[in-house]
Design a protein around this motif. Structure first.
Motif, PDB file in Angstrom:
ATOM      1  N   ASN A 172      21.393  44.313  36.526  1.00  2.00           N
ATOM      2  CA  ASN A 172      21.860  44.577  35.341  1.00  2.00           C
ATOM      3  C   ASN A 172      23.466  43.825  35.482  1.00  2.00           C
ATOM      4  N   TYR A 173      24.144  44.524  36.873  1.00  3.19           N
ATOM      5  CA  TYR A 173      25.355  45.344  36.878  1.00  3.19           C
ATOM      6  C   TYR A 173      25.810  43.040  37.058  1.00  3.19           C
ATOM      7  N   VAL A 174      25.325  42.946  37.893  1.00  2.00           N
ATOM      8  CA  VAL A 174      25.389  41.398  38.305  1.00  2.00           C
ATOM      9  C   VAL A 174      25.203  40.562  37.001  1.00  2.00           C
ATOM     10  N   THR A 175      24.487  40.600  36.010  1.00  2.00           N
ATOM     11  CA  THR A 175      24.632  39.876  35.074  1.00  2.00           C
ATOM     12  C   THR A 175      25.704  40.213  33.638  1.00  2.00           C
ATOM     13  N   ARG A 176      25.580  42.030  33.588  1.00  3.35           N
ATOM     14  CA  ARG A 176      26.496  41.439  32.795  1.00  3.35           C
ATOM     15  C   ARG A 176      28.074  40.994  33.209  1.00  3.35           C
ATOM     16  N   THR A 177      28.371  41.307  35.099  1.00  2.58           N
ATOM     17  CA  THR A 177      29.657  40.452  34.853  1.00  2.58           C
ATOM     18  C   THR A 177      29.816  39.373  34.710  1.00  2.58           C
ATOM     19  N   PHE A 178      28.512  38.838  35.087  1.00 10.34           N
ATOM     20  CA  PHE A 178      28.570  37.444  33.827  1.00 10.34           C
ATOM     21  C   PHE A 178      28.705  36.828  32.370  1.00 10.34           C
ATOM     22  N   TYR A 179      28.260  37.746  32.033  1.00  5.63           N
ATOM     23  CA  TYR A 179      28.451  37.717  30.446  1.00  5.63           C
ATOM     24  C   TYR A 179      29.609  38.754  29.322  1.00  5.63           C
ATOM     25  N   PHE A 180      29.517  39.741  30.231  1.00  5.34           N
ATOM     26  CA  PHE A 180      31.261  40.375  29.325  1.00  5.34           C
ATOM     27  C   PHE A 180      32.066  39.811  29.401  1.00  5.34           C
ATOM     28  N   SER A 181      33.200  39.310  27.829  1.00  3.01           N
ATOM     29  CA  SER A 181      34.147  38.891  29.039  1.00  3.01           C
ATOM     30  C   SER A 181      35.442  39.999  29.197  1.00  3.01           C
ATOM     31  N   ASP A 182      34.801  41.010  29.572  1.00  2.00           N
ATOM     32  CA  ASP A 182      35.742  41.899  29.839  1.00  2.00           C
ATOM     33  C   ASP A 182      36.386  41.023  31.188  1.00  2.00           C
ATOM     34  N   PHE A 183      34.818  40.473  32.454  1.00  2.00           N
ATOM     35  CA  PHE A 183      34.995  40.272  33.429  1.00  2.00           C
ATOM     36  C   PHE A 183      35.660  38.489  33.595  1.00  2.00           C
ATOM     37  N   ALA A 184      35.272  37.663  32.239  1.00  2.00           N
ATOM     38  CA  ALA A 184      35.357  36.434  32.817  1.00  2.00           C
ATOM     39  C   ALA A 184      37.055  35.734  33.326  1.00  2.00           C
ATOM     40  N   LYS A 185      37.915  37.459  33.119  1.00  2.00           N
ATOM     41  CA  LYS A 185      39.071  36.505  33.728  1.00  2.00           C
ATOM     42  C   LYS A 185      39.156  36.133  35.793  1.00  2.00           C
ATOM     43  N   GLU A 186      38.430  37.835  35.917  1.00  2.00           N
ATOM     44  CA  GLU A 186      38.441  37.954  36.790  1.00  2.00           C
ATOM     45  C   GLU A 186      37.811  36.989  38.054  1.00  2.00           C
ATOM     46  N   MET A 187      36.320  36.763  36.844  1.00  2.00           N
ATOM     47  CA  MET A 187      35.395  35.333  37.912  1.00  2.00           C
ATOM     48  C   MET A 187      36.017  34.325  37.557  1.00  2.00           C
ATOM     49  N   ARG A 188      36.449  34.198  37.252  1.00  2.00           N
ATOM     50  CA  ARG A 188      36.696  32.609  36.883  1.00  2.00           C
ATOM     51  C   ARG A 188      38.417  32.295  37.737  1.00  2.00           C
ATOM     52  N   VAL A 189      39.228  33.717  37.738  1.00  2.00           N
ATOM     53  CA  VAL A 189      40.329  33.252  39.317  1.00  2.00           C
ATOM     54  C   VAL A 189      40.046  33.945  40.420  1.00  2.00           C
ATOM     55  N   GLY A 190      39.173  34.897  40.317  1.00  2.00           N
ATOM     56  CA  GLY A 190      38.875  35.826  41.992  1.00  2.00           C
ATOM     57  C   GLY A 190      37.828  35.223  42.622  1.00  2.00           C
ATOM     58  N   GLY A 191      36.814  34.242  42.148  1.00  2.00           N
ATOM     59  CA  GLY A 191      36.268  33.859  42.990  1.00  2.00           C
ATOM     60  C   GLY A 191      34.957  35.129  43.068  1.00  2.00           C
ATOM     61  N   MET A 192      34.773  36.125  42.251  1.00  2.00           N
ATOM     62  CA  MET A 192      33.937  37.343  42.430  1.00  2.00           C
ATOM     63  C   MET A 192      32.971  36.487  42.275  1.00  2.00           C
ATOM     64  N   HIS A 193      32.624  35.763  41.776  1.00  2.00           N
ATOM     65  CA  HIS A 193      30.473  35.396  41.695  1.00  2.00           C
ATOM     66  C   HIS A 193      30.261  35.327  42.619  1.00  2.00           C
ATOM     67  N   LYS A 194      31.266  34.743  43.988  1.00  2.00           N
ATOM     68  CA  LYS A 194      30.142  34.301  45.277  1.00  2.00           C
ATOM     69  C   LYS A 194      29.943  35.455  45.752  1.00  2.00           C
ATOM     70  N   ARG A 195      30.632  36.812  45.369  1.00  2.00           N
ATOM     71  CA  ARG A 195      30.235  38.334  46.160  1.00  2.00           C
ATOM     72  C   ARG A 195      29.124  38.749  44.862  1.00  2.00           C
ATOM     73  N   MET A 196      28.833  38.723  44.084  1.00  2.00           N
ATOM     74  CA  MET A 196      27.451  39.193  42.625  1.00  2.00           C
ATOM     75  C   MET A 196      26.657  37.787  43.123  1.00  2.00           C
ATOM     76  N   PHE A 197      26.758  36.989  43.725  1.00  2.00           N
ATOM     77  CA  PHE A 197      25.823  36.259  43.789  1.00  2.00           C
ATOM     78  C   PHE A 197      25.592  36.876  45.151  1.00  2.00           C
ATOM     79  N   ALA A 198      25.651  37.239  46.264  1.00  2.00           N
ATOM     80  CA  ALA A 198      25.173  37.608  47.155  1.00  2.00           C
ATOM     81  C   ALA A 198      24.537  39.055  47.132  1.00  2.00           C
ATOM     82  N   GLN A 199      25.442  39.954  46.790  1.00  2.00           N
ATOM     83  CA  GLN A 199      24.227  40.793  45.670  1.00  2.00           C
ATOM     84  C   GLN A 199      23.026  40.460  45.302  1.00  2.00           C
ATOM     85  N   LEU A 200      22.915  39.517  43.885  1.00  2.00           N
ATOM     86  CA  LEU A 200      21.847  39.067  44.180  1.00  2.00           C
ATOM     87  C   LEU A 200      20.840  39.046  44.385  1.00  2.00           C
ATOM     88  N   ALA A 201      21.503  38.534  45.712  1.00  2.00           N
ATOM     89  CA  ALA A 201      20.401  37.901  46.760  1.00  2.00           C
ATOM     90  C   ALA A 201      19.809  39.124  47.311  1.00  2.00           C
TER      91      ALA A 201
END
Ligand code: ADP
Length: 607
Positions: free
Chosen positions: A212-241
């Motif tokens: 749920n947390y990983v899902t939220r980070t992808f659709y909550f606007s609060d995370f949108a900037k960090e996700m794009r600039v900081g490359g957080m999505h790779k960490r999140m994919f690892a969490q998902l895996a």
């Protein structure tokens, strides 16, 4: 991942009390709805038995015994009439009555929960155990209450159906009851299966939370900037895996056991109960000819129904336990007695001097005081500045002034009386406050400015307050002016303002309210220096006659204060006017000079 499943089961008394609590919520909202809900079952269940089993038996036996066609036609007509009545009533109930009443019940419950949430002290939000219970109560209670209504309904239905069918079987052949009771013996398999499911759900919860947390980070606007600039999505994919790996382990642990428990239950029910009865009934009908075909068919029909009812009643017990566990959170939350309660009979606060007498304070769950023996006095109408490094205790002190917390020792006095003696809401109404982490709400600009009053009209007051806070020009550019909705949460045409603009809107609240004391906690943190200067000038003008307590990291804003308190490590270390403190040449003077030089230095570097 914790492999230990928390085993949770409430004692019977508590389960019954919690189920009673849920039923009481519906009863209190609408007696009529409550009565209708169960009355229908009391009518519908026997009628259903009557038309499905009893009349069917009469018809088949009638045909076999050569009963006249007109009598059989009458039986069929009775079934048709019963069926029409029952279907009409239940369709009207489920489609007309129920959809109107369920939101009413939910709204009443929500009001209770929200009232409690507003009444509990701020410290509760910092207590993880309390907060967890509160979150669960908020998320689950409404659904659970309606689920309890339905589970009780199902139970009544099954008991009536079971009794009617058992009487019928007993009347035909008392021995058949033995077959009917067999599913009860299978109850241990059902309980085993439930326990496996429960343990499975318990160990899945932390994994679900992670997904749920990983899902939220992808659709909550609060995370949108960090996700794009900081490359957080790779960490999140690892969490998902990792989460899906853990699902695999859980599946291995529970899958086989669950399948076995289910298979044994079904085999026991279908082979022994249903086929056993079938064999016995067919033998009596065809073998020794002592049973009519009608009775034989009815037995086969009824034994299936009885098995279903009995095995589901074990399931109902598990459902009650689950509902009761969730409702326990809601009950504990609603029963919680706030440490700071609203006492209707306590005296009302009407402004006056504010005094802190030897105040010390420690946050719950920590082992050191953050404020130590603070004493100070703010006369009505004085302008006070609280300055000091981050973490020195300024905001905590303001929270004590607002009675968001009470001192661990010492006292806050208003007009010579302990703040705890006043009626809480009346005490807090003495303060208008803009916090560092101010909030604007998904409401119109007008409603955001007059949150407390929330009266219609007030346009002049709002406009004036917006002018003073510096937000007026911006608001006038919006299509609907002060009636424009902020944020797009509820309104597609809502407006998203910049942080600085939002801060000006929340500042306007202070200008619009007439509280005797204004508290500004870093009110200029999101403003540029020019807007900050204008805001302070306006604030001082508008606050004439009101006390102002201002926390600001920019010491230039403290220069005009009647008194400045410098805080260090939870203590007041210097007190005086700007001039006095500069003459003292202590920490304040050092900080002031450092900031001034920094400004001038930077300015010079830019020229
Ligand atoms: P300031 O406003 O001067 O920056 P604060 O009053 O916010 O300082 O914080 C003072 C101290 O209290 C800090 O050490 C901070 O970490 C601690 N503190 C603040 N809020 C809490 C809290 N809710 N629980 C525990 N400690 C806290």
């Amino acid at each position: 991942m914790s492999n230990k499943a928390p085993k949770k089961k409430l004692p019977f008394g508590r389960t019954a009390a919690n189920i009673g609590f849920a039923l009481q919520q519906v009863w209190e909202t609408s007696h009529g709805y409550f009565i209708m809900h169960y009355l229908l079952t009391f009518i519908y269940a026997p009628l259903n038995f009557f038309s499905d089993s009893y009349l069917l038996r009469l018809i088949i036996n009638g045909v076999e015994n050569g009963t006249p066609a007109s009598v059989i036609a009458t039986y069929i007509a009775v079934i048709a009439v019963v069926s029409i009545i029952v279907n009409f009533i239940s369709s009207f109930y489920w489609n007309l009555v129920s959809p109107k009443q369920i939101p009413r019940v939910s709204a009443e419950l929500q009001k209770k929960l929200f009232r409690k949430a507003a009444a509990v002290e701020l410290a509760c939000y910092e207590n993880p155990e309390f907060y967890d219970r509160y979150a669960k109560a908020m998320n689950q209670t409404q659904n659970r209450v309606m689920q309890v209504m339905n589970t009780v309904n199902n139970l009544i239905w099954r008991v009536i159906t079971l009794l009617c069918n058992s009487f019928l079987l007993f009347a035909i052949d008392p021995l058949l009851i033995v077959f009917g009771l067999f599913p009860l013996l299978l109850g241990f398999l059902r309980r085993w299966h439930n326990r496996i499911n429960h343990d499975n759900a318990a160990v899945r919860t932390p994994v679900d939370r992670r997904i749920n947390y990983v899902t939220r980070t992808f659709y909550f606007s609060d995370f949108a900037k960090e996700m794009r600039v900081g490359g957080m999505h790779k960490r999140m994919f690892a969490q998902l895996a990792q989460a899906y790996q853990e699902y695999k382990v859980i599946w291995r642990r529970f899958g086989l056991k669950a399948a076995l428990a289910r298979a044994l239950q079904n085999i026991g029910l279908e082979v022994i109960t249903i086929l056993g009865t079938m064999l016995y009934a067919v033998w009596r009908t065809v073998g020794d000819g002592s049973m009519s075909i009608g009775d034989c068919l009815i037995i086969l029909n009824s034994i299936g129904t009885i098995s279903y009812c009995l095995s589901n009643m074990v399931q109902t017990a598990a459902e009650f336990n689950e509902h009761a566990l969730f409702l326990q959170d809601a009950r504990e939350f609603l029963d919680y007695q706030p440490r700071m309660a609203e006492d209707e009979n306590a005296p009302l606060a009407r402004g006056g001097d504010i005094c802190l007498k030897n105040v010390s304070f420690r946050y719950d769950g920590t082992d050191a005081d953050v404020l130590h023996d603070i004493s100070l006095q703010i006369k009505a109408g004085e302008r006070i500045a609280l300055v000091g490094q981050n973490g020195s205790g300024k905001t905590t002190l303001v929270k004590l002034l607002l009675r968001l917390y009470d001192p661990t020792s010492g006292a806050v006095l208003l007009d010579g009386r302990d703040a705890r003696d006043y009626r809480l809401s009346s005490y807090r109404n003495n303060f208008s406050c803009v916090f560092q982490d101010f909030k604007v709400f998904s409401l119109s600009v007008r409603e955001n400015v007059v949150l407390r009053r929330a009266r219609d009209g007030d346009a002049e007051l709002v406009t004036e307050a917006l002018r003073e806070s510096g937000a007026y020009d911006k608001v006038m550019t919006l299509e609907h002016g002060i009636d424009a909705t902020l944020t797009r949460e509820f309104d597609d045409k809502g407006v998203n303002l910049s942080i600085g603009e939002q801060q000006k809107i929340s500042l306007a609240r202070v200008f619009a309210e007439e509280a005797p004391c204004v508290i500004l906690d870093e009110p200029s943190s999101a403003l540029d220096p020019i807007a900050e200067h204008t805001m302070f000038e306006n604030m001082m003008r508008a606050a004439r006659g009101r006390s102002v307590i201002c926390i600001s990291h920019r010491l230039s804003s403290a220069v005009d204060a009647d008194r400045i308190y410098l805080m260090e490590n939870g203590r007041i270390t210097e007190v005086g006017t700007h001039r006095e403190l500069m003459q003292q040449n202590g920490k304040y003077a050092e900080m002031f000079r450092f900031q001034a030089e920094n400004y001038v230095g930077k300015e010079a570097a830019c020229v």
